[in-house]
Design a protein around this motif. Structure first.
Motif, mmCIF file in Angstrom:
data_model
loop_
_atom_site.group_PDB
_atom_site.id
_atom_site.type_symbol
_atom_site.label_atom_id
_atom_site.label_comp_id
_atom_site.label_asym_id
_atom_site.label_seq_id
_atom_site.Cartn_x
_atom_site.Cartn_y
_atom_site.Cartn_z
ATOM 1 N N UNK A 1 -53.678 -25.352 -43.396
ATOM 2 C CA UNK A 1 -54.760 -24.796 -42.574
ATOM 3 C C UNK A 1 -55.589 -25.871 -41.864
ATOM 4 N N UNK A 2 -55.313 -27.125 -42.136
ATOM 5 C CA UNK A 2 -56.119 -28.248 -41.624
ATOM 6 C C UNK A 2 -55.623 -28.692 -40.244
ATOM 7 N N UNK A 3 -56.433 -28.466 -39.204
ATOM 8 C CA UNK A 3 -56.039 -28.850 -37.830
ATOM 9 C C UNK A 3 -55.781 -30.344 -37.672
ATOM 10 N N UNK A 4 -56.689 -31.223 -38.131
ATOM 11 C CA UNK A 4 -56.399 -32.658 -38.004
ATOM 12 C C UNK A 4 -55.117 -33.064 -38.739
ATOM 13 N N UNK A 5 -54.812 -32.381 -39.833
ATOM 14 C CA UNK A 5 -53.565 -32.670 -40.569
ATOM 15 C C UNK A 5 -52.352 -32.327 -39.712
ATOM 16 N N UNK A 6 -52.417 -31.192 -39.027
ATOM 17 C CA UNK A 6 -51.294 -30.773 -38.177
ATOM 18 C C UNK A 6 -51.139 -31.699 -36.980
ATOM 19 N N UNK A 7 -52.245 -32.198 -36.462
ATOM 20 C CA UNK A 7 -52.198 -33.145 -35.336
ATOM 21 C C UNK A 7 -51.558 -34.465 -35.779
ATOM 22 N N UNK A 8 -51.832 -34.869 -37.001
ATOM 23 C CA UNK A 8 -51.326 -36.128 -37.539
ATOM 24 C C UNK A 8 -49.822 -36.084 -37.833
ATOM 25 N N UNK A 9 -49.296 -34.911 -38.154
ATOM 26 C CA UNK A 9 -47.894 -34.811 -38.591
ATOM 27 C C UNK A 9 -46.884 -35.406 -37.601
ATOM 28 N N UNK A 10 -46.924 -35.076 -36.288
ATOM 29 C CA UNK A 10 -45.928 -35.682 -35.387
ATOM 30 C C UNK A 10 -46.070 -37.210 -35.289
ATOM 31 N N UNK A 11 -47.287 -37.710 -35.431
ATOM 32 C CA UNK A 11 -47.510 -39.165 -35.414
ATOM 33 C C UNK A 11 -46.796 -39.788 -36.615
ATOM 34 N N UNK A 12 -46.962 -39.168 -37.777
ATOM 35 C CA UNK A 12 -46.308 -39.689 -38.986
ATOM 36 C C UNK A 12 -44.791 -39.596 -38.869
ATOM 37 N N UNK A 13 -44.297 -38.515 -38.261
ATOM 38 C CA UNK A 13 -42.850 -38.383 -38.063
ATOM 39 C C UNK A 13 -42.325 -39.488 -37.155
ATOM 40 N N UNK A 14 -43.037 -39.781 -36.065
ATOM 41 C CA UNK A 14 -42.639 -40.873 -35.163
ATOM 42 C C UNK A 14 -42.624 -42.212 -35.901
ATOM 43 N N UNK A 15 -43.692 -42.465 -36.654
ATOM 44 C CA UNK A 15 -43.799 -43.742 -37.361
ATOM 45 C C UNK A 15 -42.740 -43.876 -38.454
#
Length: 109
Positions: free
Chosen positions: A33-47
């Motif tokens: 349910x955490x919006x900032x968490x969902x925003x962070x996910x593609x960044x972590x996938x790229x990294x």
């Protein structure tokens, strides 16, 4: 191209996959349910792809894993904890950019 899958961490496998590993691991404490968490996910996938064989990335759903979340005093999400050889090196709370994460990784590689 090699891909580094993000590790699903939980109360049962955290010690084996983080504490006992002799490498650099970033752990993302998150919730669906955490919006900032969902925003962070593609960044972590790229990294995870960019830093394959250098940094492992794992995620802990705080709602499903209360033991490990309490053990590390997770009060806000996202919380990112960087472990090196099982020892906490840095903790970041809240949103963080890709360039900030790269700087963090490069400090320990």
């Amino acid at each position: 191209m090699k891909t580094n899958k993000i590790i699903e961490l939980n109360d049962n496998n955290f010690k084996k996959n983080v504490i006992e590993k002799k490498c650099l691991i970033l752990v993302d404490f998150w919730a669906a349910w955490c919006s900032p968490c969902r925003i962070l996910m593609p960044i972590l996938e790229d990294l995870s792809k960019e830093y394959v064989n250098k940094v492992k990335i794992g995620k802990v759903n705080v709602e499903e894993n209360s033991y490990i979340s309490k053990k590390y005093f997770i009060k806000s999400i996202p919380t990112l904890i960087l472990f090196n050889n099982g020892i906490i090196k840095e903790t970041k709370i809240g949103s963080i950019s890709k360039s900030q994460l790269k700087s963090l990784f490069n400090k320990y590689i």
